[in-house]
Design a protein around this motif. Structure first.
Motif, PDB file in Angstrom:
ATOM      1  N   VAL A  88       0.911  -1.088  -0.037  1.00 24.59           N
ATOM      2  CA  VAL A  88      -0.058  -0.069   0.070  1.00 24.59           C
ATOM      3  C   VAL A  88       0.641   1.252   0.026  1.00 24.59           C
ATOM      4  CG1 VAL A  88      -1.501   1.286   1.291  1.00 24.59           C
ATOM      5  CG2 VAL A  88      -2.051  -1.093   1.267  1.00 24.59           C
ATOM      6  N   THR A  89       1.914   1.340   0.892  1.00 20.87           N
ATOM      7  CA  THR A  89       2.719   2.489   0.891  1.00 20.87           C
ATOM      8  C   THR A  89       3.532   2.646  -0.501  1.00 20.87           C
ATOM      9  OG1 THR A  89       3.394   2.131   3.210  1.00 20.87           O
ATOM     10  CG2 THR A  89       4.826   3.327   2.015  1.00 20.87           C
ATOM     11  N   GLN A  90       4.081   1.477  -1.060  1.00 20.37           N
ATOM     12  CA  GLN A  90       4.302   1.627  -2.718  1.00 20.37           C
ATOM     13  C   GLN A  90       3.568   2.205  -3.399  1.00 20.37           C
ATOM     14  OE1 GLN A  90       6.193  -2.106  -2.871  1.00 20.37           O
ATOM     15  NE2 GLN A  90       7.998  -1.569  -2.551  1.00 20.37           N
ATOM     16  N   GLN A  91       2.044   1.681  -3.341  1.00 22.82           N
ATOM     17  CA  GLN A  91       1.176   2.210  -4.383  1.00 22.82           C
ATOM     18  C   GLN A  91       0.946   3.825  -4.221  1.00 22.82           C
ATOM     19  OE1 GLN A  91      -1.962  -0.390  -3.232  1.00 22.82           O
ATOM     20  NE2 GLN A  91      -1.620  -1.820  -5.130  1.00 22.82           N
ATOM     21  N   ILE A  92       0.772   4.032  -2.904  1.00 20.02           N
ATOM     22  CA  ILE A  92       0.753   5.474  -2.642  1.00 20.02           C
ATOM     23  C   ILE A  92       1.918   6.457  -3.236  1.00 20.02           C
ATOM     24  CG2 ILE A  92       0.539   7.147  -0.720  1.00 20.02           C
ATOM     25  CD1 ILE A  92      -0.883   5.055   0.957  1.00 20.02           C
ATOM     26  N   GLY A  93       2.851   6.014  -3.121  1.00 24.26           N
ATOM     27  CA  GLY A  93       4.314   6.627  -3.587  1.00 24.26           C
ATOM     28  C   GLY A  93       4.214   6.599  -5.047  1.00 24.26           C
ATOM     29  N   ARG A  94       3.519   5.790  -5.592  1.00 22.27           N
ATOM     30  CA  ARG A  94       3.497   5.695  -7.225  1.00 22.27           C
ATOM     31  C   ARG A  94       2.300   6.240  -7.712  1.00 22.27           C
ATOM     32  NH1 ARG A  94       5.220   0.218  -6.449  1.00 22.27           N
ATOM     33  NH2 ARG A  94       3.056  -0.486  -6.594  1.00 22.27           N
ATOM     34  N   GLY A  95       1.636   6.851  -6.760  1.00 25.46           N
ATOM     35  CA  GLY A  95       0.270   7.655  -6.974  1.00 25.46           C
ATOM     36  C   GLY A  95      -0.870   6.777  -7.499  1.00 25.46           C
ATOM     37  N   GLU A  96      -0.893   5.466  -7.085  1.00 26.41           N
ATOM     38  CA  GLU A  96      -1.934   4.298  -7.621  1.00 26.41           C
ATOM     39  C   GLU A  96      -3.047   4.329  -6.514  1.00 26.41           C
ATOM     40  OE1 GLU A  96       0.297   0.761  -7.747  1.00 26.41           O
ATOM     41  OE2 GLU A  96       1.506   1.556  -9.707  1.00 26.41           O
ATOM     42  N   VAL A  97      -2.829   4.929  -5.243  1.00 29.49           N
ATOM     43  CA  VAL A  97      -3.956   4.799  -4.290  1.00 29.49           C
ATOM     44  C   VAL A  97      -4.372   6.326  -3.736  1.00 29.49           C
ATOM     45  CG1 VAL A  97      -4.651   3.770  -2.032  1.00 29.49           C
ATOM     46  CG2 VAL A  97      -3.436   2.543  -3.643  1.00 29.49           C
ATOM     47  N   GLY A  98      -5.442   6.765  -3.530  1.00 36.41           N
ATOM     48  CA  GLY A  98      -5.860   8.106  -2.689  1.00 36.41           C
ATOM     49  C   GLY A  98      -7.104   8.585  -3.331  1.00 36.41           C
ATOM     50  N   ARG A  99      -6.872   9.984  -3.405  1.00 33.13           N
ATOM     51  CA  ARG A  99      -8.211  10.656  -3.871  1.00 33.13           C
ATOM     52  C   ARG A  99      -7.540  11.730  -4.772  1.00 33.13           C
ATOM     53  NH1 ARG A  99     -12.224  11.498   1.231  1.00 33.13           N
ATOM     54  NH2 ARG A  99     -12.795   9.453   1.749  1.00 33.13           N
ATOM     55  N   LEU A 100      -8.181  11.857  -5.766  1.00 35.53           N
ATOM     56  CA  LEU A 100      -8.148  13.223  -6.706  1.00 35.53           C
ATOM     57  C   LEU A 100      -9.288  13.994  -7.065  1.00 35.53           C
ATOM     58  CD1 LEU A 100      -5.534  14.453  -8.337  1.00 35.53           C
ATOM     59  CD2 LEU A 100      -6.401  13.018 -10.214  1.00 35.53           C
ATOM     60  N   ALA A 101      -9.312  15.208  -6.759  1.00 34.17           N
ATOM     61  CA  ALA A 101     -10.346  15.984  -6.957  1.00 34.17           C
ATOM     62  C   ALA A 101     -10.069  16.994  -8.405  1.00 34.17           C
ATOM     63  CB  ALA A 101     -10.847  16.977  -5.939  1.00 34.17           C
ATOM     64  N   ILE A 102     -10.673  16.844  -9.515  1.00 41.66           N
ATOM     65  CA  ILE A 102     -10.292  17.684 -10.629  1.00 41.66           C
ATOM     66  C   ILE A 102     -11.398  18.488 -10.974  1.00 41.66           C
ATOM     67  CG2 ILE A 102      -9.874  17.655 -13.020  1.00 41.66           C
ATOM     68  CD1 ILE A 102      -8.960  14.671 -12.409  1.00 41.66           C
ATOM     69  N   ARG A 121      -8.385   5.920 -15.268  1.00 42.42           N
ATOM     70  CA  ARG A 121      -9.260   4.934 -14.245  1.00 42.42           C
ATOM     71  C   ARG A 121      -8.825   3.721 -14.732  1.00 42.42           C
ATOM     72  NH1 ARG A 121     -10.595   4.963 -10.613  1.00 42.42           N
ATOM     73  NH2 ARG A 121     -12.365   6.596 -10.542  1.00 42.42           N
ATOM     74  N   GLU A 122      -8.432   3.234 -15.924  1.00 39.30           N
ATOM     75  CA  GLU A 122      -8.083   2.037 -16.120  1.00 39.30           C
ATOM     76  C   GLU A 122      -6.627   1.610 -15.635  1.00 39.30           C
ATOM     77  OE1 GLU A 122      -7.768   2.019 -20.277  1.00 39.30           O
ATOM     78  OE2 GLU A 122      -9.847   1.799 -20.695  1.00 39.30           O
ATOM     79  N   GLN A 123      -5.647   2.894 -15.614  1.00 39.82           N
ATOM     80  CA  GLN A 123      -4.346   2.419 -14.918  1.00 39.82           C
ATOM     81  C   GLN A 123      -4.366   2.751 -13.386  1.00 39.82           C
ATOM     82  OE1 GLN A 123      -1.365   4.724 -17.082  1.00 39.82           O
ATOM     83  NE2 GLN A 123      -1.821   4.101 -19.087  1.00 39.82           N
ATOM     84  N   PHE A 124      -5.332   3.498 -12.815  1.00 44.44           N
ATOM     85  CA  PHE A 124      -5.227   3.705 -11.556  1.00 44.44           C
ATOM     86  C   PHE A 124      -6.506   3.534 -10.852  1.00 44.44           C
ATOM     87  CE2 PHE A 124      -2.016   6.612 -13.547  1.00 44.44           C
ATOM     88  CZ  PHE A 124      -0.918   6.319 -12.849  1.00 44.44           C
ATOM     89  N   PRO A 125      -7.147   2.211 -10.887  1.00 45.93           N
ATOM     90  CA  PRO A 125      -8.540   1.952 -10.350  1.00 45.93           C
ATOM     91  C   PRO A 125      -8.820   2.213  -8.950  1.00 45.93           C
ATOM     92  CG  PRO A 125      -7.249  -0.246 -10.875  1.00 45.93           C
ATOM     93  CD  PRO A 125      -6.292   1.013 -11.476  1.00 45.93           C
ATOM     94  N   ALA A 126      -7.502   2.165  -8.216  1.00 48.75           N
ATOM     95  CA  ALA A 126      -7.757   2.729  -6.798  1.00 48.75           C
ATOM     96  C   ALA A 126      -7.898   3.940  -6.220  1.00 48.75           C
ATOM     97  CB  ALA A 126      -6.761   1.808  -6.058  1.00 48.75           C
TER      98      ALA A 126
END
Length: 308
Positions: A88-102, A121-126
């Motif tokens: 999970v820590t590595q995913q967060i570091g790669r920007g694969e987990v979290g929230r993004l408001a656009i 959405r396809e590359q960062f489903p989490a």
């Protein structure tokens, strides 16, 4: 197993489990790709730290003690939790987990934004995406108040604390009611529009884009007569279709198929408009970096294929 330099307790568990499963130091060492003496030292160090014997050793056999059996059972759970925390820590570091408001202007939906969102959405489903349709002025405020993380605006804003980058330039075109006489021309000169009624985007909502339209008209020798203002680009096109006036709009609006409207290129060379990415300069979120990188990559791919 995580390819990461981890703490000593992690490796203690890692080594202990290998020996406990093999019940043979040589086989465990071979499995761990280390020599046997360092492995034996690691197990002794772990036993000294715990203050109990985990293995009964003879020249021929290795057995788990009762304490060792309990420790093995608990070690599986601890190691699994640690591996999950690492992932999970590595995913967060790669920007694969979290929230993004656009935040985005409505006209962005007629260009490449839907495709970028689809690929993201396809590359960062989490990553949880939150989308907000806002004017440029509203996005600036939302960025300062941390209500959005990335803005997609219509002009090259200059705002303290915000980074701005054009990622999709485009030309301006003229939107006319389909019954307008100028529809007969393949290109329309700005100078022929002096007596026309214009439908404009409000200055307070997008001052840079508004001033761009005013400036190119003044350079053609007139100031446009404003018949109506509208916040949404699709509303502007709807008012043109209703015959309330003409409008100078980004070329991407041609993708908004509305009956009663004809688009024509302008004869004069006009400054490019486009879509701009904007974000807080002090925000180093990996999720933001991931989206920015994907937006740049997608638009570059499109530009290369448009040129071929």
């Amino acid at each position: 197993m995580a390819s990461l330099a981890l703490t000593e307790p992690y490796w203690h568990l890692h080594y202990f489990i290998a020996v406990a499963e093999e019940l043979h130091f040589s086989r465990a060492a071979e499995r761990l790709c280390i020599s046997q003496p360092p492995l034996s030292q690691q197990i002794r160090s772990l036993e000294d730290e715990l203050g109990v014997k985990l293995f009964e050793r003879t020249k021929r056999q290795v057995h788990l003690t009762e304490a060792g059996k309990v420790f093995l059972e608990r070690s599986y759970g601890v190691l699994a939790q640690l591996e999950q925390a690492i992932e999970v820590t590595q995913q967060i570091g790669r920007g694969e987990v979290g929230r993004l408001a656009i935040g985005f202007v409505d006209s962005a939906m007629y260009m490449l934004l839907p495709e970028i969102l689809k690929v993201f959405r396809e590359q960062f489903p989490a990553v949880e995406l939150r989308l907000h349709e806002l004017t440029t002025a509203q996005q600036i405020q939302a960025l300062h108040h941390k209500q959005v993380d990335i803005g997609i605006v219509r002009s090259a804003i200059s705002e303290p604390g915000l980074s701005v980058e054009c990622f999709l330039p485009e030309s301006l075109v003229l939107a006319l009611p389909e019954t307008h006489p100028l529809c007969a021309q393949t290109k329309v000169s700005l100078s022929t529009l002096a007596s026309e009624s214009f439908i404009l985007f409000p200055a307070k909502m997008g001052p840079v884009f508004y001033e761009q339209i005013i400036t190119i008209c003044q350079q053609a020798g007139f100031r446009p007569k404003v018949a109506q203002e509208a916040v949404q680009m699709q509303t502007i096109i709807g008012l043109v279709a209703a015959g309330l006036g003409i409008a100078i709009v980004p070329a991407s609006l041609q993708n908004f198929h509305r009956s009663g409207v004809i688009y024509r290129p302008l004869q004069e060379e006009t400054p490019k408009t486009g879509l701009y990415l904007t974000w807080r300069q002090d925000d180093s979120s990996p999720v933001i970096r991931a989206f920015l990188g994907l937006a740049r990559k997608t638009t570059q791919w499109k530009a290369n294929h448009d040129d071929t």
